[in-house]
Design a protein around this motif. Sequence first.
Motif, mmCIF file in Angstrom:
data_model
loop_
_atom_site.group_PDB
_atom_site.id
_atom_site.type_symbol
_atom_site.label_atom_id
_atom_site.label_comp_id
_atom_site.label_asym_id
_atom_site.label_seq_id
_atom_site.Cartn_x
_atom_site.Cartn_y
_atom_site.Cartn_z
ATOM 1 N N GLU A 73 23.688 44.922 11.736
ATOM 2 C CA GLU A 73 23.651 46.033 10.792
ATOM 3 C C GLU A 73 23.909 45.535 9.363
ATOM 4 O O GLU A 73 23.231 45.921 8.412
ATOM 5 C CB GLU A 73 24.735 47.038 11.196
ATOM 6 C CG GLU A 73 24.561 48.429 10.642
ATOM 7 C CD GLU A 73 25.769 49.266 11.033
ATOM 8 O OE1 GLU A 73 26.379 49.866 10.138
ATOM 9 O OE2 GLU A 73 26.102 49.280 12.235
ATOM 10 N N GLU A 76 20.936 43.621 8.057
ATOM 11 C CA GLU A 76 19.830 44.536 7.795
ATOM 12 C C GLU A 76 20.041 45.261 6.459
ATOM 13 O O GLU A 76 19.121 45.397 5.654
ATOM 14 C CB GLU A 76 19.712 45.524 8.967
ATOM 15 C CG GLU A 76 18.425 46.292 9.047
ATOM 16 C CD GLU A 76 17.190 45.413 8.877
ATOM 17 O OE1 GLU A 76 16.249 45.882 8.221
ATOM 18 O OE2 GLU A 76 17.154 44.264 9.370
ATOM 19 N N GLY A 77 21.280 45.716 6.215
ATOM 20 C CA GLY A 77 21.606 46.405 4.962
ATOM 21 C C GLY A 77 21.338 45.531 3.753
ATOM 22 O O GLY A 77 20.755 45.971 2.758
ATOM 23 N N ARG A 79 19.353 42.855 3.694
ATOM 24 C CA ARG A 79 17.921 42.530 3.627
ATOM 25 C C ARG A 79 17.148 43.642 2.928
ATOM 26 O O ARG A 79 16.315 43.397 2.073
ATOM 27 C CB ARG A 79 17.360 42.300 5.033
ATOM 28 C CG ARG A 79 16.013 41.606 5.068
ATOM 29 C CD ARG A 79 15.433 41.605 6.468
ATOM 30 N NE ARG A 79 15.125 42.966 6.906
ATOM 31 C CZ ARG A 79 13.974 43.597 6.628
ATOM 32 N NH1 ARG A 79 13.042 42.983 5.942
ATOM 33 N NH2 ARG A 79 13.781 44.832 7.037
ATOM 34 N N LYS A 80 17.477 44.885 3.297
ATOM 35 C CA LYS A 80 16.779 46.037 2.723
ATOM 36 C C LYS A 80 16.910 46.050 1.207
ATOM 37 O O LYS A 80 15.934 46.255 0.492
ATOM 38 C CB LYS A 80 17.361 47.335 3.296
ATOM 39 C CG LYS A 80 16.482 47.938 4.369
ATOM 40 C CD LYS A 80 16.999 49.308 4.765
ATOM 41 C CE LYS A 80 16.660 49.583 6.223
ATOM 42 N NZ LYS A 80 17.723 50.306 6.912
ATOM 43 N N ILE A 81 18.147 45.846 0.715
ATOM 44 C CA ILE A 81 18.396 45.876 -0.725
ATOM 45 C C ILE A 81 17.568 44.806 -1.440
ATOM 46 O O ILE A 81 16.926 45.069 -2.457
ATOM 47 C CB ILE A 81 19.906 45.671 -1.022
ATOM 48 C CG1 ILE A 81 20.693 46.889 -0.521
ATOM 49 C CG2 ILE A 81 20.153 45.457 -2.513
ATOM 50 C CD1 ILE A 81 22.192 46.723 -0.540
ATOM 51 N N VAL A 83 14.804 43.157 -0.303
ATOM 52 C CA VAL A 83 13.356 43.326 -0.127
ATOM 53 C C VAL A 83 12.835 44.468 -1.005
ATOM 54 O O VAL A 83 11.777 44.351 -1.638
ATOM 55 C CB VAL A 83 12.997 43.549 1.363
ATOM 56 C CG1 VAL A 83 11.560 44.013 1.526
ATOM 57 C CG2 VAL A 83 13.226 42.262 2.149
ATOM 58 N N LEU A 84 13.609 45.556 -1.089
ATOM 59 C CA LEU A 84 13.197 46.691 -1.927
ATOM 60 C C LEU A 84 13.044 46.284 -3.379
ATOM 61 O O LEU A 84 12.213 46.817 -4.112
ATOM 62 C CB LEU A 84 14.218 47.837 -1.821
ATOM 63 C CG LEU A 84 14.002 48.817 -0.679
ATOM 64 C CD1 LEU A 84 15.098 49.866 -0.680
ATOM 65 C CD2 LEU A 84 12.621 49.483 -0.798
#
Lengths: 151, 129
Positions: A73, A76-77, A79-81, A83-84
């Motif tokens: 988790e 993932e958190g 990575r999202k920041i 990649v966005l």
Amino acid sequence: MKILVATDGSEYSLAAARSLAERPWPVGTVFKILSVEELVPMPIPVEVSSLAAIYPASLLEELMTTARARAVEAAEGTRKILVLAGQTVLEQEQNPAGDPRRIILDTAETWPADIIALGSHGRHGLDRILMGSVAESVAVHAHCSVVVVRK
Amino acid sequence: MKVLIAIDSSPASQRVLEEVAARPWPPNTLFCIVTAVEVGRFAELPALIEDAKRESEQMVKAGAALLLRAKDTATTQVLMGSPRRVVSAYAQECGANLIVAGSHGHGAIGRFFLGSVAQGILRTAYCSR
């Protein structure tokens, strides 16, 4: 430039990810996310092997499962920041078992990373004035430059 | 973004300046190069303090010149006092978002230890480092 982002999913780790995501980096910069999670919050680093002597196998398995889920988790958190914001994330690695300091330093050395980035405190940051022990230890022992992000 | 670069005359500081110059930064980033003169060493000798101050001013100006080859803005400041304290205090005062410092200055014994100044800044600063 190769940047290793160490995260434990805490608010400090997410703040570090946001700060890294916003900054411009040289062309071709890649991020690798390393999610570290302590099995049991303890003042001294513990290895799974030493826990096996104290905890029954079923409880240890449960601890490992929870830690693994939290680590996924957390990665993932982060990575999202990144990649966005359009940053390139190579891979993520979850390594919940063991001493976060050693895992971060070893991973940085074998990759090898140009920069290690992490939040100033972890999940168990007791004191807002003092720096977290993981951040301080990594800054002291790393062979590369270290970015310590304050929230 | 406001970036505070803390230097002394050590090789590590030179590398810090080169690295800051080579890296991309957000548009309109302000760079401020600071150094600290440890007054305690020369407390009894005002003439020596003046000398040290003059040398430090030349050093930060040279640093700014190096940075200006690559970046638009660079200001300089010579601080008086213990580096590990005055750098953090000045960063807070001028609202810096980031402090950049070399891992070792002059007093370093070996690469095993992080310099005491770098460690002092890490412990006391309010912004990212």
